[in-house]
Design an enzyme around this catalytic site. Structure first.
Site, PDB file in Angstrom:
ATOM      1  N   GLY A 154       0.452  -5.177   0.623  1.00 54.19           N
ATOM      2  CA  GLY A 154      -0.644  -5.125  -0.344  1.00 54.19           C
ATOM      3  C   GLY A 154      -0.230  -5.626  -1.719  1.00 54.19           C
TER       4      GLY A 154
ATOM      5  CB  ALA B  47      -0.890  -0.018   1.232  1.00 49.89           C
TER       6      ALA B  47
ATOM      7  CD  GLU C 264       1.126  -6.028   5.204  1.00 46.75           C
ATOM      8  OE1 GLU C 264       1.958  -6.938   5.436  1.00 46.75           O
ATOM      9  OE2 GLU C 264       0.452  -5.990   4.163  1.00 46.75           O
TER      10      GLU C 264
ATOM     11  CD  GLU D  67      -2.740  -7.786   2.056  1.00 45.59           C
ATOM     12  OE1 GLU D  67      -2.462  -6.589   1.816  1.00 45.59           O
ATOM     13  OE2 GLU D  67      -3.405  -8.145   3.027  1.00 45.59           O
TER      14      GLU D  67
HETATM   15  N1  3HC Z   1       4.560   3.518   0.234  1.00 48.83           N
HETATM   16  C1  3HC Z   1       5.064   4.725  -0.041  1.00 48.83           C
HETATM   17  N2  3HC Z   1       6.360   4.950  -0.297  1.00 48.83           N
HETATM   18  C2  3HC Z   1       7.187   3.900  -0.258  1.00 48.83           C
HETATM   19  C3  3HC Z   1       6.744   2.604   0.023  1.00 48.83           C
HETATM   20  C4  3HC Z   1       5.356   2.420   0.271  1.00 48.83           C
HETATM   21  N3  3HC Z   1       4.836   1.211   0.534  1.00 48.83           N
HETATM   22  N4  3HC Z   1       7.787   1.762  -0.014  1.00 48.83           N
HETATM   23  C5  3HC Z   1       8.847   2.498  -0.321  1.00 48.83           C
HETATM   24  N5  3HC Z   1       8.498   3.799  -0.469  1.00 48.83           N
HETATM   25  C6  3HC Z   1       9.368   4.907  -0.849  1.00 48.83           C
HETATM   26  C7  3HC Z   1      10.397   5.220   0.212  1.00 48.83           C
HETATM   27  O1  3HC Z   1       9.886   6.108   1.169  1.00 48.83           O
HETATM   28  C8  3HC Z   1      11.505   5.823  -0.606  1.00 48.83           C
HETATM   29  O2  3HC Z   1      11.152   7.153  -0.876  1.00 48.83           O
HETATM   30  P1  3HC Z   1      12.296   8.270  -1.058  1.00 48.83           P
HETATM   31  O3  3HC Z   1      13.141   7.812  -2.200  1.00 48.83           O
HETATM   32  O4  3HC Z   1      11.514   9.501  -1.309  1.00 48.83           O
HETATM   33  O5  3HC Z   1      13.035   8.271   0.252  1.00 48.83           O
HETATM   34  C9  3HC Z   1      11.448   5.056  -1.917  1.00 48.83           C
HETATM   35  O6  3HC Z   1      10.139   4.476  -1.954  1.00 48.83           O
HETATM   36  C10 3HC Z   1      12.457   3.953  -2.034  1.00 48.83           C
HETATM   37  O7  3HC Z   1      12.400   3.156  -0.861  1.00 48.83           O
HETATM   38  P2  3HC Z   1      13.732   2.567  -0.181  1.00 48.83           P
HETATM   39  O8  3HC Z   1      14.733   3.631  -0.034  1.00 48.83           O
HETATM   40  O9  3HC Z   1      13.274   1.830   1.016  1.00 48.83           O
HETATM   41  O10 3HC Z   1      14.213   1.569  -1.337  1.00 48.83           O
HETATM   42  P3  3HC Z   1      14.861   0.132  -1.213  1.00 48.83           P
HETATM   43  O11 3HC Z   1      15.143  -0.289  -2.599  1.00 48.83           O
HETATM   44  O12 3HC Z   1      15.950   0.141  -0.204  1.00 48.83           O
HETATM   45  O13 3HC Z   1      13.722  -0.803  -0.615  1.00 48.83           O
HETATM   46  C11 3HC Z   1      11.530  -1.740  -0.430  1.00 48.83           C
HETATM   47  C12 3HC Z   1      12.567  -1.049  -1.336  1.00 48.83           C
HETATM   48  C13 3HC Z   1      12.040  -3.107  -0.002  1.00 48.83           C
HETATM   49  C14 3HC Z   1      10.256  -1.873  -1.174  1.00 48.83           C
HETATM   50  C15 3HC Z   1      11.330  -0.880   0.844  1.00 48.83           C
HETATM   51  O14 3HC Z   1      11.052   0.443   0.450  1.00 48.83           O
HETATM   52  C16 3HC Z   1      10.212  -1.312   1.728  1.00 48.83           C
HETATM   53  O15 3HC Z   1      10.387  -2.196   2.538  1.00 48.83           O
HETATM   54  N6  3HC Z   1       9.049  -0.652   1.632  1.00 48.83           N
HETATM   55  C17 3HC Z   1       7.925  -0.871   2.491  1.00 48.83           C
HETATM   56  C18 3HC Z   1       7.182  -2.118   2.111  1.00 48.83           C
HETATM   57  C19 3HC Z   1       6.009  -2.311   3.018  1.00 48.83           C
HETATM   58  O16 3HC Z   1       6.073  -2.141   4.217  1.00 48.83           O
HETATM   59  N7  3HC Z   1       4.864  -2.682   2.446  1.00 48.83           N
HETATM   60  C20 3HC Z   1       3.674  -2.880   3.196  1.00 48.83           C
HETATM   61  C21 3HC Z   1       2.914  -1.589   3.264  1.00 48.83           C
HETATM   62  S1  3HC Z   1       1.487  -1.677   4.300  1.00 48.83           S
HETATM   63  C22 3HC Z   1       0.355  -2.506   3.325  1.00 48.83           C
HETATM   64  O17 3HC Z   1       0.654  -2.905   2.258  1.00 48.83           O
HETATM   65  C23 3HC Z   1      -1.010  -2.633   3.928  1.00 48.83           C
HETATM   66  C24 3HC Z   1      -1.820  -3.646   3.174  1.00 48.83           C
HETATM   67  O18 3HC Z   1      -1.790  -4.849   3.873  1.00 48.83           O
HETATM   68  C25 3HC Z   1      -3.250  -3.197   3.014  1.00 48.83           C
END
Ligand code: 3HC
Ligand code: NAI
Length: 692
Positions: free
Chosen positions: A105, A66, A128, A108
């Site tokens: 997500g 998400a 998450e 998912e």
């Molecule tokens: N939403 C918004 N922005 C995100 C994001 C997300 N899910 N994931 C990454 N970003 C952004 C970061 O803030 C960063 O922004 P910036 O360049 O402006 O600082 C950019 O994307 C790149 O991220 P990283 O520097 O972390 O890049 P990496 O290549 O090192 O890592 C990644 C990539 C493994 C995808 C890592 O970003 C990550 O772990 N992201 C979060 C993933 C996550 O937690 N997903 C679950 C979200 S909650 C959800 O999905 C709820 C659902 O169940 C309904």
């Protein structure tokens, strides 16, 4: 190719429609992406020439989850569950084609597709919990149906993604695709599904993998018990366990409804807000306004370390682990041998635990050279000094280095408190001098404070920030001041903890309150671990502090089996009647009338002065952002992530409340509690540190 919207394309390849998402950097499921998928699927379904659909992403990754930045904002556009229903109920097979990371997500979304293929380098997971959440779009209900309850619990509660090969074995994906032809392979796979008349497989309809755990509440209870200590204080993981248990026992739709309920409640919780803040703060910390990403950096292919003591050895290990050769210099052969021996034993102990092979140990040791002469450092690209903490010794070392080391090399000090500018001034290249403040144990703790001197050049800063990442640390840029950010704030807590014990609390009261708050240990347990005799000597000891008194009693911490606490043979700590008496006697000698002190006072007296000091640090520009301070405390001192760090915690309490308590303490206990001007301003303007 048809553009569906700004982030989605639809291509018709014979009888297969390919919906491609292109929303850099990570194809997060923002409103436009959700819309794009929904419309893309609808158009493909409406096209009579199409018999199957591939969902794929451009750029570096499949959907990484998400869009976290949308949380906390009013919902807009089509919801993710609606998009998912459209995919799952599609009358033509939908195949997810995964590269990079399918997370949260994103996974998912793949799980509502009828089939999944992935390249070998891909990773899939439900992280998450790391954001204080549980999966909120069916992850907790569908994943167990593919991999079974136990594996699902492990993946959802740790949040750690698994590789494509493991995902294939576990049943998350159906097939591996060759690394560089995902699209073609996914299209071919889609045609096979059609040709073989394979069913529109819906994960929701399966129960073969969850049946073994149905009604087995003991399985879940055991899991809760086994992990209670590890996740102490966190809320989300228990909800995740509950959700998986629901998946096993309840009809699918009911399990989904309960998952959504828990997800929404958590999404708006303080913990989730705090953990989102930490996620963005840890990424923002790398952004330095006047040192942009394209600042030239200095190539670091070899590192010198001076001093093979507690810190020098740990520092060296970081670089060896990253494959960078290290030369370590000591004063005497004996000290050098001891230092090298400690490094080897550390690696061997890791190998014994199975986390490294014997060959890995030798590979690292092979990159390490010991020397007794500074000349061995002449060609190093970076030299880090970790000798005794006195200005004269540091100046002597930097003067010698300056004369020997090649021009262009970076000269760094690991000093905890000393003035980097004063150290730099002894050299002819102050622009090359920087503080690299590691935290003990230096091979373990993730924090690296990068201390910017008045003259430190931008390329040196850019290099230090990059290097931090290369050795797996979180680099935080800080300014020159006594104790920099972390230890400067720590001193506030230490002072109050000591005062509280004289005024009426016991060390174990203070430790308990801070431990319950979520810190790994309180100040007195920490002192016992570090040793009370750091900087103490029997000759000069005058019974003038509690620490001196305990050292004189030979209670010098865990290593002597006694300190503030008594320790048994298993190093378990027990409150000590001897210490209690020593405290009462010492307080009486000081003319202090002891009083009852509440847990609430202990917490506020220890934490609010830290927040106040953080405000001063921000006022003085010694940290760039409140989030940088939070990053320091979370990665260097084990501050509980779910409170977001000291400054975010201050925002949660509210500047006006922190200020009121500080003023009350100032009236009762004096100038140690003088509020920072910034705190006064935030309180007056009803603002937060996060708003700065
Ligand atoms: N939403 C918004 N922005 C995100 C994001 C997300 N899910 N994931 C990454 N970003 C952004 C970061 O803030 C960063 O922004 P910036 O360049 O402006 O600082 C950019 O994307 C790149 O991220 P990283 O520097 O972390 O890049 P990496 O290549 O090192 O890592 C990644 C990539 C493994 C995808 C890592 O970003 C990550 O772990 N992201 C979060 C993933 C996550 O937690 N997903 C679950 C979200 S909650 C959800 O999905 C709820 C659902 O169940 C309904
Ligand atoms: P230590 O006493 O364990 O090690 C210092 C080593 O430096 C000794 O082995 C000594 O022989 C060697 N040394 C001294 N002068 C030297 C010289 N001129 N040439 C070569 N070697 C020399 O000390 P420790 O704890 O490793 O601290 C080193 C530095 O790291 C200090 O500045 C300290 O403030 C800082 N630091 C310490 C932390 C800790 O928790 N111990 C945490 C963060 C920083």
């Amino acid at each position: 190719m048809t553009a569906i919207n700004a982030v989605t394309d639809l291509t018709i390849d014979g009888d297969v429609a390919v919906v491609t998402l292109n929303h850099p950097p990570v194809n997060a499921l923002s409103q436009a992406v959700r819309d794009g998928i929904h419309q893309g699927i609808a158009q493909a379904l409406a096209n009579p020439a199409v018999s199957a659909i591939v969902l794929i992403c451009a750029g570096r990754t499949f959907i990484a989850g998400a869009d976290i930045s949308e949380f906390g904002k009013p919902p807009a556009g089509i919801t993710l569950p609606e998009v998912h229903a459209a995919i799952e109920n599609a009358t033509k097979p939908v195949i997810a084609a995964i590269h990079g990371t399918a997370l949260g997500g994103g996974l998912e979304t793949a799980l509502v597709c009828h089939y999944r293929v992935a390249v070998p380098s891909a990773k899939v997971g439900l992280p998450e919990v790391k954001l204080g959440l549980i999966p909120g779009a069916g992850g907790t209900q569908r994943l167990p149906r593919l991999v079974g309850a136990e594996k699902a619990l492990d993946m959802i509660v740790t949040g750690v993604p698994i590789g494509a090969k493991a995902a294939l074995e576990a049943g998350v994906i159906d097939e591996l695709a060759p690394e560089h032809s995902l699209r073609g392979h996914a299209i071919a796979f889609a045609r096979r599904v059609v040709a073989e008349k394979r069913p529109l497989a819906k994960v929701r309809d399966r129960d073969d993998r969850i049946l073994p755990a149905r009604g087995n509440s003991a399985l879940f209870e055991a899991f809760r018990k086994a992990n209670a200590k590890k996740y102490r204080g966190f809320e989300a993981w228990l909800k995740a366990v509950q959700a998986v248990e629901n998946a096993v026992n309840l009809p699918f739709d009911e399990g989904m409804a309960r998952e959504r309920e828990m997800f929404l409640a958590l999404r708006d919780s303080t913990q989730a807000k705090a953990q989102r803040h930490v996620f963005f703060a840890e990424r923002e910390v790398a952004k330095i306004p006047d040192v942009p990403a394209d600042t030239p950096s200095i190539v670091v292919n070899s590192v010198g370390v001076i001093g093979a003591g507690t810190m020098g050895g740990g520092i060296a290990m970081n670089f060896l682990n990253a494959g960078i050769p290290v030369t370590i210099v000591e004063m005497k052969q004996e000290a050098l041998d001891r230092g090298l021996g400690v490094i080897r034993r550390n690696y061997e102990s890791t190998a014994r635990k199975g986390r490294m092979t014997a060959a890995d140990v030798e590979k690292r040791m092979g990159l390490l050279t010991g020397a007794l002469d500074f000349n061995a450092l002449a060609n190093c690209d970076l030299i880090i000094e970790a000798v005794f903490e006195t200005m004269e010794v540091k100046k002597d070392v930097f003067g010698k280095l300056d004369a020997i080391v090649k021009p262009g090399a970076i000269l760094a000090s690991n000093t905890s408190y000393l003035n980097i500018d004063e150290i730099a001034a002894i050299t002819r290249r102050p622009q090359q001098v920087v503080g690299l403040h590691f935290f003990s144990p230096a091979n373990v703790m993730k924090l690296l404070e990068i201390v910017r001197g008045e003259k430190t050049s931008k390329p040196v800063i850019a290099t230090a920030m990059q290097l931090a990442r290369r050795i797996g640390k979180v680099g935080v840029l800080v300014g020159v001041c006594y104790g920099f950010v972390g230890n400067r704030m720590l001193a506030q807590r230490q002072r109050e903890a000591t005062k509280l014990v004289l005024e009426g609390a016991m060390p174990w009261d203070v430790d308990r309150v801070l431990h319950d708050f979520g810190l790994p240990m309180g100040p007195f347990a920490m002192s016992d671990l570090a040793g009370l005799d750091l900087g103490w000597s029997r000759e000069t000891s005058k019974s003038s502090t509690l620490k001196e008194i305990l050292c004189e009693m030979d209670r010098r911490g865990q290593k002597t089996g006694a300190g503030f606490y008594d320790y048994d043979e298993n190093r378990a700590a027990k409150p000590s009647p001897v210490v209690e008496k020593a405290i009462l006697d010492f307080a009486a000698k000081q003319g202090i009338t002891r009083r009852a002190i509440t847990d609430d006072e202990i917490l506020k007296r220890c934490l609010y002065p830290m927040i106040n000091e953080g405000a001063k640090i921000l006022e003085e520009g010694k940290a760039l952002r409140a989030g940088d301070i939070d990053t320091v405390w979370i990665n260097g001192y084990g501050w509980p992530v779910y409170t977001g760090g000291p400054m975010f915690y201050g925002d949660t309490v509210g500047a006006a409340n922190v200020l009121a308590a500080m003023k009350d303490f100032e009236a009762r206990f004096g100038a140690d509690f003088k509020p920072a001007a910034l705190l006064e301003r935030l309180a007056a303007e009803n603002k937060r540190f996060a708003d700065l």
